[in-house]
Design a protein around this motif. Structure first.
Motif, mmCIF file in Angstrom:
data_model
loop_
_atom_site.group_PDB
_atom_site.id
_atom_site.type_symbol
_atom_site.label_atom_id
_atom_site.label_comp_id
_atom_site.label_asym_id
_atom_site.label_seq_id
_atom_site.Cartn_x
_atom_site.Cartn_y
_atom_site.Cartn_z
ATOM 1 N N ALA A 1 37.332 51.883 23.961
ATOM 2 C CA ALA A 1 37.350 50.906 25.035
ATOM 3 C C ALA A 1 36.204 49.906 24.850
ATOM 4 O O ALA A 1 36.386 48.712 24.996
ATOM 5 N N LEU A 2 35.020 50.418 24.517
ATOM 6 C CA LEU A 2 33.868 49.529 24.350
ATOM 7 C C LEU A 2 34.037 48.602 23.153
ATOM 8 O O LEU A 2 33.659 47.433 23.213
ATOM 9 N N LEU A 3 34.610 49.117 22.080
ATOM 10 C CA LEU A 3 34.834 48.292 20.890
ATOM 11 C C LEU A 3 35.833 47.171 21.197
ATOM 12 O O LEU A 3 35.596 46.004 20.873
ATOM 13 N N ILE A 4 36.923 47.511 21.857
ATOM 14 C CA ILE A 4 37.940 46.510 22.196
ATOM 15 C C ILE A 4 37.343 45.452 23.114
ATOM 16 O O ILE A 4 37.511 44.256 22.909
ATOM 17 N N LYS A 5 36.625 45.911 24.146
ATOM 18 C CA LYS A 5 36.001 44.982 25.092
ATOM 19 C C LYS A 5 34.976 44.096 24.388
ATOM 20 O O LYS A 5 34.939 42.892 24.584
ATOM 21 N N GLY A 6 34.137 44.703 23.561
ATOM 22 C CA GLY A 6 33.100 43.954 22.866
ATOM 23 C C GLY A 6 33.661 42.882 21.954
ATOM 24 O O GLY A 6 33.158 41.760 21.909
ATOM 25 N N LEU A 7 34.712 43.213 21.225
ATOM 26 C CA LEU A 7 35.313 42.221 20.333
ATOM 27 C C LEU A 7 35.993 41.101 21.103
ATOM 28 O O LEU A 7 35.902 39.932 20.715
ATOM 29 N N ARG A 31 44.736 58.845 24.470
ATOM 30 C CA ARG A 31 43.574 59.179 25.303
ATOM 31 C C ARG A 31 43.449 58.340 26.568
ATOM 32 O O ARG A 31 42.451 58.430 27.278
ATOM 33 N N VAL A 32 44.438 57.536 26.881
ATOM 34 C CA VAL A 32 44.346 56.617 28.014
ATOM 35 C C VAL A 32 43.977 57.364 29.302
ATOM 36 O O VAL A 32 43.145 56.897 30.072
ATOM 37 N N GLN A 33 44.585 58.518 29.533
ATOM 38 C CA GLN A 33 44.329 59.242 30.781
ATOM 39 C C GLN A 33 42.914 59.801 30.862
ATOM 40 O O GLN A 33 42.466 60.180 31.933
ATOM 41 N N THR A 34 42.199 59.828 29.746
ATOM 42 C CA THR A 34 40.817 60.328 29.772
ATOM 43 C C THR A 34 39.813 59.203 30.015
ATOM 44 O O THR A 34 38.643 59.481 30.230
ATOM 45 N N PHE A 35 40.268 57.969 30.001
ATOM 46 C CA PHE A 35 39.375 56.834 30.208
ATOM 47 C C PHE A 35 38.912 56.786 31.661
ATOM 48 O O PHE A 35 39.695 57.038 32.584
ATOM 49 N N VAL A 36 37.672 56.417 31.867
ATOM 50 C CA VAL A 36 37.206 56.054 33.196
ATOM 51 C C VAL A 36 37.986 54.804 33.568
ATOM 52 O O VAL A 36 38.251 53.946 32.714
ATOM 53 N N ASP A 39 36.819 51.476 32.306
ATOM 54 C CA ASP A 39 37.017 51.280 30.867
ATOM 55 C C ASP A 39 38.469 50.923 30.557
ATOM 56 O O ASP A 39 38.747 50.096 29.687
ATOM 57 N N LEU A 40 39.384 51.538 31.275
ATOM 58 C CA LEU A 40 40.794 51.223 31.086
ATOM 59 C C LEU A 40 41.074 49.769 31.470
ATOM 60 O O LEU A 40 41.775 49.048 30.766
ATOM 61 N N VAL A 41 40.483 49.329 32.564
ATOM 62 C CA VAL A 41 40.627 47.933 32.976
ATOM 63 C C VAL A 41 40.001 47.017 31.930
ATOM 64 O O VAL A 41 40.549 45.954 31.626
ATOM 65 N N ASP A 42 38.876 47.427 31.351
ATOM 66 C CA ASP A 42 38.247 46.637 30.281
ATOM 67 C C ASP A 42 39.203 46.441 29.113
ATOM 68 O O ASP A 42 39.288 45.344 28.541
ATOM 69 N N VAL A 43 39.925 47.484 28.736
ATOM 70 C CA VAL A 43 40.868 47.395 27.621
ATOM 71 C C VAL A 43 41.986 46.409 27.958
ATOM 72 O O VAL A 43 42.326 45.530 27.157
ATOM 73 N N VAL A 44 42.542 46.540 29.151
ATOM 74 C CA VAL A 44 43.627 45.647 29.569
ATOM 75 C C VAL A 44 43.139 44.199 29.633
ATOM 76 O O VAL A 44 43.820 43.272 29.185
ATOM 77 N N ILE A 69 44.216 54.216 41.862
ATOM 78 C CA ILE A 69 43.870 52.952 42.516
ATOM 79 C C ILE A 69 42.708 53.126 43.492
ATOM 80 O O ILE A 69 41.894 52.218 43.664
ATOM 81 N N ASP A 70 42.596 54.292 44.117
ATOM 82 C CA ASP A 70 41.505 54.519 45.071
ATOM 83 C C ASP A 70 40.144 54.596 44.385
ATOM 84 O O ASP A 70 39.114 54.474 45.050
ATOM 85 N N ASP A 71 40.131 54.817 43.070
ATOM 86 C CA ASP A 71 38.883 54.873 42.313
ATOM 87 C C ASP A 71 38.440 53.495 41.825
ATOM 88 O O ASP A 71 37.368 53.359 41.247
ATOM 89 N N CYS A 72 39.285 52.500 42.038
ATOM 90 C CA CYS A 72 39.003 51.151 41.526
ATOM 91 C C CYS A 72 38.084 50.383 42.466
ATOM 92 O O CYS A 72 38.326 50.320 43.668
ATOM 93 N N ALA A 73 37.064 49.791 41.890
ATOM 94 C CA ALA A 73 36.189 48.877 42.621
ATOM 95 C C ALA A 73 36.913 47.529 42.709
ATOM 96 O O ALA A 73 37.842 47.259 41.928
ATOM 97 N N PRO A 74 36.496 46.664 43.630
ATOM 98 C CA PRO A 74 37.128 45.343 43.712
ATOM 99 C C PRO A 74 37.164 44.602 42.369
ATOM 100 O O PRO A 74 38.164 43.975 42.033
#
Length: 167
Positions: A1-7, A31-36, A39-44, A69-74
């Motif tokens: 996730a960090l690599l994708i976001k960083g690039l 591994r998508v279901q293991t992402f925080v 981080d998943l939003v970062d990938v998308v 969805i309840d774990d998502c910040a604004p």
């Protein structure tokens, strides 16, 4: 996730790396279901910036984001909505309906920036989600409240209070 976001963030033209993003998504899919969720939003969001609509990862990510969805910040809600609308992604309507439901349960200003409110409103308009006008009104009212709370200096140019009240 960090690599994708960083690039995606650090590359002047992330669209030139679409094939890399597709390959990275293929390796991340199991591994998508293991992402925080952030981080998943970062990938998308990175996929949207790169214009790399990978339907398989987007469907999996949408299901996972909706289930948490309840774990998502604004900021997560706004970035996910923007990304799915930007890509005209599969399952974007389900995700946007979940974002609308989450929006209706929150105070329209607390924790939300004007940019985040605007991103969600834009995403709903682009995806033509008209099924939840209560959420749209809630977002609009939150944005108007934020804009009205700003005390412009005499040198600032922008909409008058009267214009903002008619949003």
């Amino acid at each position: 996730a960090l690599l994708i976001k960083g690039l995606a963030k650090g590359t002047a033209e992330p669209t030139r790396m679409a094939s890399f993003f597709h390959a990275a998504c293929a390796s991340a899919l199991p591994r998508v279901q293991t992402f925080v969720v952030s981080d998943l939003v970062d990938v998308v969001h990175a996929l949207a910036r790169a214009g790399a609509a990978d339907g398989t990862i987007l469907r999996a990510a949408a299901r996972d984001i909706v289930s948490r969805i309840d774990d998502c910040a604004p900021v997560d809600l706004a970035r996910a909505a923007w990304a799915y609308a930007m890509l005209s992604a599969p399952d974007s309507a389900d995700l946007l309906r979940a974002v609308c439901a989450a929006v209706r349960t929150t105070h329209p200003v607390r924790g939300w920036s004007a940019q985040q409110l605007t991103n969600v409103l834009w995403a709903l308009a682009v995806a033509d989600v008209r099924s939840d006008m209560a959420a749209v009104a809630h977002l609009r009212d939150g944005l108007a409240s934020l804009l009205l709370a700003v005390q412009p200096s005499p040198s600032m140019h922008g909409p008058s209070v009267e214009v903002v009240r008619h949003i």
